[in-house]
Design a protein around this motif. Structure first.
Motif, PDB file in Angstrom:
ATOM      1  N   ILE A 136       6.394  -0.719 -11.267  1.00 16.85           N
ATOM      2  CA  ILE A 136       6.888  -2.366 -11.556  1.00 16.85           C
ATOM      3  C   ILE A 136       8.761  -2.218 -10.963  1.00 16.85           C
ATOM      4  O   ILE A 136       9.254  -1.435 -10.503  1.00 16.85           O
ATOM      5  CB  ILE A 136       7.104  -2.117 -13.210  1.00 16.85           C
ATOM      6  N   GLY A 137       8.755  -3.384 -10.334  1.00 12.99           N
ATOM      7  CA  GLY A 137       9.989  -3.223  -9.842  1.00 12.99           C
ATOM      8  C   GLY A 137      10.060  -4.820  -8.718  1.00 12.99           C
ATOM      9  O   GLY A 137       9.216  -5.868  -9.315  1.00 12.99           O
ATOM     10  N   ASN A 138      10.670  -4.640  -7.616  1.00 15.62           N
ATOM     11  CA  ASN A 138      10.995  -5.442  -6.651  1.00 15.62           C
ATOM     12  C   ASN A 138       9.695  -5.624  -5.742  1.00 15.62           C
ATOM     13  O   ASN A 138       9.828  -4.290  -5.127  1.00 15.62           O
ATOM     14  CB  ASN A 138      11.984  -5.894  -6.470  1.00 15.62           C
ATOM     15  N   ILE A 139       8.542  -6.958  -5.957  1.00 15.26           N
ATOM     16  CA  ILE A 139       7.601  -6.758  -5.163  1.00 15.26           C
ATOM     17  C   ILE A 139       8.351  -6.371  -3.412  1.00 15.26           C
ATOM     18  O   ILE A 139       6.777  -5.514  -3.034  1.00 15.26           O
ATOM     19  CB  ILE A 139       7.181  -7.848  -5.481  1.00 15.26           C
ATOM     20  N   ASP A 140       8.769  -7.505  -3.083  1.00 19.96           N
ATOM     21  CA  ASP A 140       9.241  -6.853  -1.770  1.00 19.96           C
ATOM     22  C   ASP A 140       9.613  -5.593  -1.089  1.00 19.96           C
ATOM     23  O   ASP A 140       8.812  -4.870  -0.872  1.00 19.96           O
ATOM     24  CB  ASP A 140       9.959  -7.793  -1.408  1.00 19.96           C
ATOM     25  N   GLU A 141       9.440  -4.812  -2.223  1.00 21.53           N
ATOM     26  CA  GLU A 141       9.858  -3.541  -1.707  1.00 21.53           C
ATOM     27  C   GLU A 141       9.178  -2.507  -1.918  1.00 21.53           C
ATOM     28  O   GLU A 141       8.975  -1.417  -1.246  1.00 21.53           O
ATOM     29  CB  GLU A 141      11.853  -3.188  -2.367  1.00 21.53           C
TER      30      GLU A 141
ATOM     31  N   LYS B 169       7.037  -2.580   0.757  1.00 24.50           N
ATOM     32  CA  LYS B 169       6.988  -1.231   1.911  1.00 24.50           C
ATOM     33  C   LYS B 169       6.630  -0.362   1.742  1.00 24.50           C
ATOM     34  O   LYS B 169       6.032   0.611   2.291  1.00 24.50           O
ATOM     35  CB  LYS B 169       8.679  -1.288   2.548  1.00 24.50           C
ATOM     36  N   GLN B 170       6.843   0.420   0.134  1.00 26.42           N
ATOM     37  CA  GLN B 170       6.716   1.077  -0.657  1.00 26.42           C
ATOM     38  C   GLN B 170       5.269   2.347   0.131  1.00 26.42           C
ATOM     39  O   GLN B 170       4.526   3.032  -0.278  1.00 26.42           O
ATOM     40  CB  GLN B 170       7.354   2.266  -1.951  1.00 26.42           C
ATOM     41  N   PHE B 171       4.636   1.128  -0.257  1.00 27.63           N
ATOM     42  CA  PHE B 171       3.338   0.957  -0.377  1.00 27.63           C
ATOM     43  C   PHE B 171       2.125   0.259   0.718  1.00 27.63           C
ATOM     44  O   PHE B 171       1.003   0.325   0.392  1.00 27.63           O
ATOM     45  CB  PHE B 171       2.509   0.642  -1.530  1.00 27.63           C
ATOM     46  N   ASP B 172       2.825   0.833   1.921  1.00 27.35           N
ATOM     47  CA  ASP B 172       1.604   0.289   2.887  1.00 27.35           C
ATOM     48  C   ASP B 172       0.606   0.749   3.131  1.00 27.35           C
ATOM     49  O   ASP B 172       1.126   1.697   3.311  1.00 27.35           O
ATOM     50  CB  ASP B 172       3.920   0.554   4.455  1.00 27.35           C
TER      51      ASP B 172
ATOM     52  N   ILE C 235       0.603  -8.398  -9.254  1.00 28.05           N
ATOM     53  CA  ILE C 235       1.143  -9.119 -10.612  1.00 28.05           C
ATOM     54  C   ILE C 235       2.369 -10.208 -10.400  1.00 28.05           C
ATOM     55  O   ILE C 235       2.886  -9.213 -10.660  1.00 28.05           O
ATOM     56  CB  ILE C 235       0.519  -8.077 -11.508  1.00 28.05           C
ATOM     57  N   SER C 236       2.617 -11.186 -10.760  1.00 26.77           N
ATOM     58  CA  SER C 236       4.568 -11.585 -10.529  1.00 26.77           C
ATOM     59  C   SER C 236       4.021 -12.870 -11.202  1.00 26.77           C
ATOM     60  O   SER C 236       3.247 -13.606 -11.520  1.00 26.77           O
ATOM     61  CB  SER C 236       3.799 -11.857  -8.523  1.00 26.77           C
ATOM     62  N   PHE C 237       5.358 -13.049 -11.220  1.00 32.40           N
ATOM     63  CA  PHE C 237       5.638 -14.492 -12.175  1.00 32.40           C
ATOM     64  C   PHE C 237       5.542 -15.838 -11.683  1.00 32.40           C
ATOM     65  O   PHE C 237       4.530 -15.627 -12.768  1.00 32.40           O
ATOM     66  CB  PHE C 237       7.041 -13.963 -12.744  1.00 32.40           C
ATOM     67  N   THR C 238       5.882 -15.849 -10.805  1.00 27.83           N
ATOM     68  CA  THR C 238       6.431 -17.299 -10.272  1.00 27.83           C
ATOM     69  C   THR C 238       5.130 -17.469  -8.622  1.00 27.83           C
ATOM     70  O   THR C 238       4.566 -18.731  -9.034  1.00 27.83           O
ATOM     71  CB  THR C 238       7.746 -18.089 -10.365  1.00 27.83           C
ATOM     72  N   ARG C 239       5.590 -16.634  -8.246  1.00 27.61           N
ATOM     73  CA  ARG C 239       5.044 -16.932  -6.857  1.00 27.61           C
ATOM     74  C   ARG C 239       3.772 -15.974  -6.366  1.00 27.61           C
ATOM     75  O   ARG C 239       4.360 -15.010  -6.374  1.00 27.61           O
ATOM     76  CB  ARG C 239       5.932 -16.922  -6.051  1.00 27.61           C
ATOM     77  N   GLN C 240       3.194 -16.176  -5.253  1.00 28.60           N
ATOM     78  CA  GLN C 240       2.509 -15.701  -4.094  1.00 28.60           C
ATOM     79  C   GLN C 240       3.241 -14.769  -3.290  1.00 28.60           C
ATOM     80  O   GLN C 240       4.513 -14.896  -3.491  1.00 28.60           O
ATOM     81  CB  GLN C 240       1.368 -16.398  -3.718  1.00 28.60           C
ATOM     82  N   ILE C 241       2.218 -14.019  -2.803  1.00 27.39           N
ATOM     83  CA  ILE C 241       3.819 -12.467  -1.940  1.00 27.39           C
ATOM     84  C   ILE C 241       2.825 -13.322  -0.366  1.00 27.39           C
ATOM     85  O   ILE C 241       1.775 -13.228  -0.638  1.00 27.39           O
ATOM     86  CB  ILE C 241       2.849 -11.572  -2.388  1.00 27.39           C
ATOM     87  N   ASP C 242       4.250 -12.921   0.299  1.00 27.42           N
ATOM     88  CA  ASP C 242       3.061 -13.606   2.170  1.00 27.42           C
ATOM     89  C   ASP C 242       2.187 -11.339   2.181  1.00 27.42           C
ATOM     90  O   ASP C 242       2.834 -11.040   1.546  1.00 27.42           O
ATOM     91  CB  ASP C 242       4.433 -13.898   2.947  1.00 27.42           C
TER      92      ASP C 242
END
Ligand code: AMP
Ligand code: MG
Length: 337
Positions: A247-252, A255-258, A265-272
């Protein structure tokens, strides 16, 4: 038929899903267990006054017997039959929030078996807000002990189908009342010696909502799960998918799990840059109640994808968002085990 197969058929209890309150009532009156719908999550219900039925609940869930059960009643009058004393603030909150996702920890009457409370002199009791279950409860002359209807440690069920996935063959009947409206477990409150409210578990009613009614701040109950296993709703081994979750900031986190297979699982928006089929947006309009309602289904679906990791966005730490973060945090705490 082969002999072994006949034997297996005999010991295997068929689990039926239906909407028949009479059938549910019949099983419960005969000491059997039934999956019941509530506004929080589905419960695994049995007669709370019948020790044999209570033992069956612990067995079916594989739940340690030191982990006490919440009992459910159909009205405030029924609730008062099982507790010694009701603090004024409990009544005030009940007038506002019950039936609903608020559980009261109150001194129990002797009629409530010690097994239900794991030896504690307090019982956790609530009035669930679901029409089918309310009429079932009103038709019974005993309360229902009902923890969440999932194997111990896994994600709580919010549909009849989820209950079937976890408990098929272990209970005869699941009363189908549709998808749970709140989707998170109840908030549990107790009282200190001066009858001020203590928060034991965040859930369907937020601390802010309680504070608004009482016109004062409420404190978190200070309990050590090791010393007080009876309050183990706060143990970390709860609500967890099998897949590691962060759990945390998805963008970060991304990167960590590249290079890993990721579900989100996100609140309002999909991730590119992540396959749409592996993304679960809990509320595009940014509604925390809607996000809470979708959380456990999303956890189950991401778990089924068999990815390497689930990345969950940290929700706003306000209202029911805190309960969402609490459940995600508990799932993350399971990673290292
Ligand atoms: P569940 O019904 O699975 O959501 O879990 C019920 C949770 O309620 C337990 O794990 C405890 O945290 C809490 N609880 C139930 N009864 C008691 C009790 N008598 N004293 C303290 N906590 C309780
Ligand atoms: Mg549970």
């Amino acid at each position: 038929m082969h002999k072994a197969a006949i034997f297996a058929a005999e010991i295997f209890m068929q689990t039926i899903i239906g909407e028949d309150i009479e059938k549910a009532r019949h099983y419960l009156m005969n000491g059997e267990l039934v999956g019941i719908p509530t506004e929080t999550v589905y419960g695994l219900a049995g007669n709370a006054l019948d020790e044999n039925a209570v033992v069956k609940i612990f067995e079916a869930k594989n739940r340690p017997s030191f982990n006490p059960l919440i009992i459910h009643v159909g009205s405030w009058q029924m609730l008062e039959k099982y507790v010694e004393h009701v603090p004024a603030k409990a009544k005030l909150l009940a007038d506002k929030f019950t039936p609903g996702p608020l559980t009261f920890l109150l001194p129990k009457k002797n009629t409530v078996p010690d097994m239900v409370t794991a030896g504690s002199d307090k019982v956790a009791i609530r009035i669930p807000n679901h029409p089918l279950t309310l009429s079932l409860l009103k038709s019974l002359d005993f309360p229902l002990a009902a923890p969440s209807a999932n194997p111990f440690g896994y994600i709580s069920p919010t549909t009849a189908q989820h209950v079937l996935e976890g408990l098929e063959g272990k209970i005869p009947y699941i009363l189908d009342g549709g998808a749970a409206n709140v989707g998170l477990e109840s908030t549990i409150i107790g009282f200190d010696e001066r009858e001020n409210v203590l928060l034991y578990r965040t859930g369907g009613i937020s601390a802010e909502q309680i504070e608004e009614v009482l016109k004062e701040k409420i404190a978190a109950a200070q309990i050590s799960p090791q010393k007080n296993p009876e309050t183990s709703g706060r143990l970390k081994s709860h609500y967890a998918p099998h897949t590691p979750l962060y759990i945390g900031n998805i963008d970060e986190l991304k990167k960590q799990f590249d290079g890993k297979q990721i579900a989100i699982i996100s609140f309002t928006r999909q991730i590119d840059g992540i396959d749409e089929n592996r993304q679960f947006v809990l509320s595009p309009s940014g509604n925390l109640a809607e996000a809470a309602k979708n959380l456990f289904t999303a956890l189950r679906l991401t778990d089924k994808l068999k990815v390497d990791v689930i990345l969950a966005e940290k929700f706003p730490d306000e209202g029911i968002g805190r309960a969402i973060n609490d459940r995600l945090g508990k799932a993350q705490a399971e990673n290292k085990k």
